[in-house]
Every structure is written in structure tokens, then in C-alpha cells.
Design a protein around this motif. Structure first.
Motif, short mmCIF file in Angstrom:
data_model
loop_
_atom_site.label_atom_id
_atom_site.label_comp_id
_atom_site.label_asym_id
_atom_site.label_seq_id
_atom_site.Cartn_x
_atom_site.Cartn_y
_atom_site.Cartn_z
N LEU A 91 0.83 -1.20 0.00
CA LEU A 91 0.00 0.00 0.00
C LEU A 91 0.87 1.25 0.00
CD1 LEU A 91 -2.68 1.54 0.31
CD2 LEU A 91 -2.49 1.17 2.79
N LEU A 92 1.91 1.27 0.82
CA LEU A 92 2.80 2.43 0.87
C LEU A 92 3.45 2.68 -0.48
CD1 LEU A 92 4.23 4.63 2.51
CD2 LEU A 92 5.96 2.93 3.13
N LEU A 93 3.88 1.62 -1.14
CA LEU A 93 4.50 1.76 -2.46
C LEU A 93 3.51 2.35 -3.47
CD1 LEU A 93 6.87 1.30 -4.37
CD2 LEU A 93 6.03 -1.04 -4.73
N LEU A 94 2.28 1.84 -3.46
CA LEU A 94 1.26 2.35 -4.38
C LEU A 94 0.95 3.81 -4.11
CD1 LEU A 94 -1.17 -0.71 -4.33
CD2 LEU A 94 0.25 0.01 -6.26
N LEU A 95 0.86 4.17 -2.83
CA LEU A 95 0.59 5.57 -2.47
C LEU A 95 1.72 6.48 -2.92
CD1 LEU A 95 -0.88 5.13 1.13
CD2 LEU A 95 -2.14 5.73 -0.94
N LEU A 96 2.96 6.04 -2.73
CA LEU A 96 4.10 6.85 -3.14
C LEU A 96 4.14 7.03 -4.65
CD1 LEU A 96 6.91 5.50 -0.77
CD2 LEU A 96 5.75 7.72 -0.67
N VAL A 97 3.82 5.96 -5.39
CA VAL A 97 3.75 6.08 -6.86
C VAL A 97 2.69 7.10 -7.24
CG1 VAL A 97 3.13 4.87 -8.98
CG2 VAL A 97 4.61 3.76 -7.31
N GLY A 98 1.53 7.03 -6.61
CA GLY A 98 0.47 7.99 -6.90
C GLY A 98 0.85 9.41 -6.55
#
Length: 227
Positions: free
Chosen positions: A209-216
């Protein structure tokens, strides 16, 4: 059937009507004028510029804020005009969507949406002075709230359905957060830390989730920078 899909609709419409007939009672104030000025100039003078922001003159293009709210206001003005009642009604529409999304999330969590609960919720959403002040003027606060709650909704769906669709939803909603207001990014960080403390046993999903949020977030920063 509509009432089942959108509980509280009738009660919200009562508040919407009350606000609709009283939105002109308050004179425009400095923040409201400056936030709406660029959108007005874009629609009616075809210039992404300001004639109201203090200590700024002749700068083009000029945006007072991350651009999504001003894009939305520009579209609203282009469709319905720039009367103060019309412009302020955009936030009234946004808070209606915000309430519907909140109740949808509660329903998905298995909460029984009794008439009493929906009534109290509607009173708190529309009837408190702080909320009324925010949705009765032309500031971006309510859009920030709506996009943040929508991002929370996508995160909830991510934990329930670990699919490509939910991953894309998180990336896109996080990107929208940046374009809506940088303060919402701080709230997102606090939300992730809260989830980390509450769901430490699901550390793999939390890291994903953290990785996806950072990408966004980086995607959103890139889009705002390009703008």
C-alpha cells in the motif's frame, strides 16, 4: 430504491434547499475571491491569470492553488455561469457527494444505517457551524475532503480485494490528492501510520500500500509540476 442506495438523501436535500436560498446572505470575502478569480478569468477572459491575489500583478499563468479545484470551478462556471449563488452551490454539491460516500463506506462495513443514525449524521455533516462555513463559500476545502475520503475508500477496497483494479484506484486517487491540496498528503501519511499501528500483522500488504501511495503521490507531483 434510491433511498436504499443513498440513505439520507431526503434529509440532505432539506439542508441543500435551506442553503440554496441563503447562500447570498454572506458577502464574498478575500480568500473566496482570490481562489475563484483565476477560474473566472480563464472562463470569461481566456487568461489563466489573477486580478485579485495580493502582491501579484501581470503574472501569467498564475494559479493560487494545486489546479484541480480551479479546473472544476472553471467547468462549473462555463456550464452554469458566475453568479455567486451558482458558484457557491458547487461546494454544496460536493458535500452532498461526501455524505453519500461516508454512508456508503459505513454500509460496506456492515453498519446498520437506521433512520436515527442517518439523521444524526446529516445534522453533524450539514448543521455544524464549521462545516457550514466551509461548504457555503468558494474555497477548496470540501473538494479536499471528498478526494481524501475517496482515497480512504480505495484503500479499504484494497484490503478487501487485492486486485489490479484496486491498485490502480489507489495510485490514481493518491495522484488526485496532490492536485487537490498538499495538506491532504499529510493526512494520507497519518492515515498510513494509523493503519500500520492497527494492522501490523499485515505488514506485507501495508508495504505494498505504501509503495502504491508513493507512486500515486509522485505521479500527482509530476502532473502539478507540468501544469
Amino acid at each position: 430504491r434510491t433511498a436504499t442506495l443513498l440513505p439520507g438523501t431526503e434529509k440532505s436535500l432539506v439542508f441543500a434547499v435551506i442553503n440554496w436560498v441563503t447562500l447570498k446572505n454572506v458577502m464574498p470575502w478575500i480568500d473566496e475571491v482570490m481562489f475563484l478569480d483565476t477560474s473566472y478569468n480563464a472562463v470569461f477572459h481566456h487568461s489563466w491569470s489573477t486580478t485579485a491575489w495580493y502582491r501579484v500583478a501581470g503574472e501569467y499563468p498564475f494559479s493560487t492553488y494545486p489546479p484541480i479545484y480551479q479546473f472544476l470551478v472553471s467547468t462549473w462556471m462555463w456550464l452554469f455561469g458566475a453568479d455567486i449563488l451558482v458558484v457557491r452551490s458547487l461546494n454544496l454539491f460536493i458535500v452532498f457527494l461526501l455524505g453519500a460516500l461516508y454512508l456508503r463506506m459505513l454500509k460496506n462495513r456492515g453498519v446498520l444505517l437506521s433512520p436515527w443514525l442517518v439523521t444524526v449524521f446529516t445534522l453533524l455533516l450539514f448543521g455544524t457551524s464549521e462545516m457550514a462555513w466551509m461548504y457555503r463559500n468558494g474555497r477548496p476545502d470540501m473538494l479536499c475532503a471528498l478526494v481524501f475520503v475517496f482515497t480512504t475508500y480505495t484503500i479499504e477496497r484494497f484490503f478487501l480485494r487485492h486486485s489490479l483494479r484496486t491498485r490502480i484506484g489507489i495510485v490514481l486517487s493518491a495522484a488526485l490528492l496532490v492536485g487537490t491540496g498538499l495538506q491532504t498528503v499529510a493526512y494520507l501519511g497519518i492515515l498510513w501510520l494509523f493503519l500500520f499501528l492497527m494492522l501490523r500483522k499485515r505488514s506485507k500488504q501495508l508495504l505494498q500500500l505504501l509503495l502504491l501511495l508513493l507512486v500515486g503521490l509522485f505521479l500527482g507531483m509530476f502532473m502539478v509540476a507540468v501544469f
